[in-house]
Design a protein around this motif. Structure first.
Motif, PDB file in Angstrom:
ATOM      1  N   ASN A 115       1.648 -13.751   1.343  1.00  0.00           N
ATOM      2  CA  ASN A 115       2.555 -13.813   2.422  1.00  0.00           C
ATOM      3  C   ASN A 115       4.136 -13.206   2.299  1.00  0.00           C
ATOM      4  N   SER A 116       4.114 -12.272   1.695  1.00  0.00           N
ATOM      5  CA  SER A 116       5.530 -11.934   1.445  1.00  0.00           C
ATOM      6  C   SER A 116       6.132 -10.664   2.002  1.00  0.00           C
ATOM      7  N   ILE A 117       5.060  -9.921   2.529  1.00  0.00           N
ATOM      8  CA  ILE A 117       5.420  -8.466   3.185  1.00  0.00           C
ATOM      9  C   ILE A 117       5.181  -8.572   4.648  1.00  0.00           C
ATOM     10  N   SER A 118       6.242  -8.058   5.229  1.00  0.00           N
ATOM     11  CA  SER A 118       6.331  -8.056   6.972  1.00  0.00           C
ATOM     12  C   SER A 118       5.669  -6.713   7.322  1.00  0.00           C
ATOM     13  N   VAL A 119       5.706  -5.526   6.782  1.00  0.00           N
ATOM     14  CA  VAL A 119       5.172  -4.236   7.207  1.00  0.00           C
ATOM     15  C   VAL A 119       4.627  -3.538   5.706  1.00  0.00           C
ATOM     16  N   MET A 120       3.301  -3.019   5.988  1.00  0.00           N
ATOM     17  CA  MET A 120       3.075  -2.458   4.812  1.00  0.00           C
ATOM     18  C   MET A 120       2.594  -0.806   5.233  1.00  0.00           C
ATOM     19  N   VAL A 121       2.703   0.014   4.442  1.00  0.00           N
ATOM     20  CA  VAL A 121       2.170   1.464   4.758  1.00  0.00           C
ATOM     21  C   VAL A 121       1.303   1.996   3.782  1.00  0.00           C
ATOM     22  N   ALA A 122       0.204   2.704   3.955  1.00  0.00           N
ATOM     23  CA  ALA A 122      -0.621   3.038   3.217  1.00  0.00           C
ATOM     24  C   ALA A 122      -1.170   4.387   3.733  1.00  0.00           C
ATOM     25  N   SER A 123      -0.564   5.526   3.276  1.00  0.00           N
ATOM     26  CA  SER A 123      -0.811   7.074   3.978  1.00  0.00           C
ATOM     27  C   SER A 123      -1.864   7.778   3.177  1.00  0.00           C
ATOM     28  N   LEU A 124      -2.806   8.316   3.772  1.00  0.00           N
ATOM     29  CA  LEU A 124      -3.980   8.793   3.045  1.00  0.00           C
ATOM     30  C   LEU A 124      -4.456   8.023   1.890  1.00  0.00           C
ATOM     31  N   ALA A 125      -4.765   6.762   2.377  1.00  0.00           N
ATOM     32  CA  ALA A 125      -5.009   5.706   1.290  1.00  0.00           C
ATOM     33  C   ALA A 125      -6.541   5.779   0.891  1.00  0.00           C
ATOM     34  N   ASP A 126      -7.137   6.903   0.936  1.00  0.00           N
ATOM     35  CA  ASP A 126      -8.672   6.889   0.794  1.00  0.00           C
ATOM     36  C   ASP A 126      -9.108   6.593  -0.788  1.00  0.00           C
ATOM     37  N   PRO A 127      -8.102   6.815  -1.772  1.00  0.00           N
ATOM     38  CA  PRO A 127      -8.579   6.621  -3.083  1.00  0.00           C
ATOM     39  C   PRO A 127      -8.921   5.039  -3.325  1.00  0.00           C
ATOM     40  N   PHE A 128      -8.168   4.045  -2.472  1.00  0.00           N
ATOM     41  CA  PHE A 128      -8.374   2.787  -2.766  1.00  0.00           C
ATOM     42  C   PHE A 128      -8.914   2.012  -1.532  1.00  0.00           C
ATOM     43  N   ASN A 129      -9.656   2.874  -0.694  1.00  0.00           N
ATOM     44  CA  ASN A 129     -10.129   2.170   0.618  1.00  0.00           C
ATOM     45  C   ASN A 129     -11.435   1.483   0.404  1.00  0.00           C
ATOM     46  N   VAL A 130     -11.286   0.255  -0.039  1.00  0.00           N
ATOM     47  CA  VAL A 130     -12.421  -0.790  -0.635  1.00  0.00           C
ATOM     48  C   VAL A 130     -12.064  -2.035  -0.049  1.00  0.00           C
ATOM     49  N   PRO A 131     -13.031  -2.963   0.083  1.00  0.00           N
ATOM     50  CA  PRO A 131     -12.811  -4.357   0.551  1.00  0.00           C
ATOM     51  C   PRO A 131     -11.853  -5.017  -0.355  1.00  0.00           C
ATOM     52  N   GLU A 132     -11.679  -4.997  -1.624  1.00  0.00           N
ATOM     53  CA  GLU A 132     -10.822  -5.359  -2.477  1.00  0.00           C
ATOM     54  C   GLU A 132      -9.336  -5.305  -2.080  1.00  0.00           C
ATOM     55  N   PHE A 133      -9.068  -3.954  -1.684  1.00  0.00           N
ATOM     56  CA  PHE A 133      -7.755  -3.670  -1.192  1.00  0.00           C
ATOM     57  C   PHE A 133      -7.470  -4.476   0.016  1.00  0.00           C
ATOM     58  N   TRP A 134      -8.249  -4.453   1.125  1.00  0.00           N
ATOM     59  CA  TRP A 134      -7.981  -5.332   2.355  1.00  0.00           C
ATOM     60  C   TRP A 134      -7.959  -6.554   1.995  1.00  0.00           C
ATOM     61  N   SER A 135      -8.652  -7.021   1.091  1.00  0.00           N
ATOM     62  CA  SER A 135      -8.381  -8.420   0.566  1.00  0.00           C
ATOM     63  C   SER A 135      -6.739  -8.620   0.023  1.00  0.00           C
ATOM     64  N   GLU A 136      -6.235  -7.460  -0.344  1.00  0.00           N
ATOM     65  CA  GLU A 136      -5.044  -7.702  -1.125  1.00  0.00           C
ATOM     66  C   GLU A 136      -4.060  -7.828  -0.048  1.00  0.00           C
TER      67      GLU A 136
END
Length: 185
Positions: A57-78
């Motif tokens: 709960n430490s980040i207000s805004v996150m940007v992941a541009s052309l983030a297909d290399p790590f587009n897996v459920p584990e990333f979304w949990s993070e």
């Protein structure tokens, strides 16, 4: 604000001053070196998108541009873990329509990977996990996040010159605006 998979930071290129402190994160030190020119604007951190080096709960805004290399459920949990309740994530990936059509037509590419030619001339396949929009939204939802909107970027919005890989495709990038509403995963 955090840019995940920053490489040569798009956030810095576009200007980020409205968001305050910026952290640029990339798993590859050599990719992150492209953002060395932004050291006066941001902290550069080598780290894995699948194990974000941030407190809960430490980040207000996150940007992941052309983030297909790590587009897996584990990333979304993070993303869910690291984003504050009420926090936002802007995520883009190549469009599914482009990835599917190009990879089916090419003998050098295949589903789940993209072919890159290095400066040395060596050709390598790297992860590129691109999903149909409904499957992408469902993966994000299963992590406990809410997709507020989706957006398409057409080929006409890109600066020239264009890679031959994207010619002939109308929609080349799909973007998602995501909010951590605090609902259970």
């Amino acid at each position: 604000m955090v840019e995940v998979g920053a490489g040569d930071s798009l956030v810095c290129e576009l200007g980020h001053t409205a968001f305050g402190k910026l952290v640029l994160l990339d798993k590859s030190d050599s990719m992150l070196s492209y953002s060395a020119k932004y050291r006066h604007l941001a902290s550069l951190v080598v780290g894995d998108a699948l194990a974000l080096p941030f407190l809960n709960n430490s980040i207000s805004v996150m940007v992941a541009s052309l983030a297909d290399p790590f587009n897996v459920p584990e990333f979304w949990s993070e993303v869910r873990r690291a984003l504050r309740v009420g926090g936002w994530c802007i995520f883009t990936s190549p469009s599914y329509e482009w990835a599917r059509s190009f990879r089916l037509e090419s003998t050098d590419e295949f589903q789940g990977a993209a072919l890159f030619q290095l400066r040395s001339g060596e050709r390598v396949h790297l992860p590129s996990l691109v999903w149909p929009e409904d499957a992408q939204v469902e993966m994000i939802r299963r992590a406990g996040l809410t997709v507020v909107s989706t957006n398409a970027v057409g080929i006409d919005a890109l600066p020239t010159p264009l890679s031959p890989k994207i010619l002939g495709c109308k929609i080349v990038v799909t973007g998602f605006v995501i909010k951590n509403t605090g609902r259970p995963a």
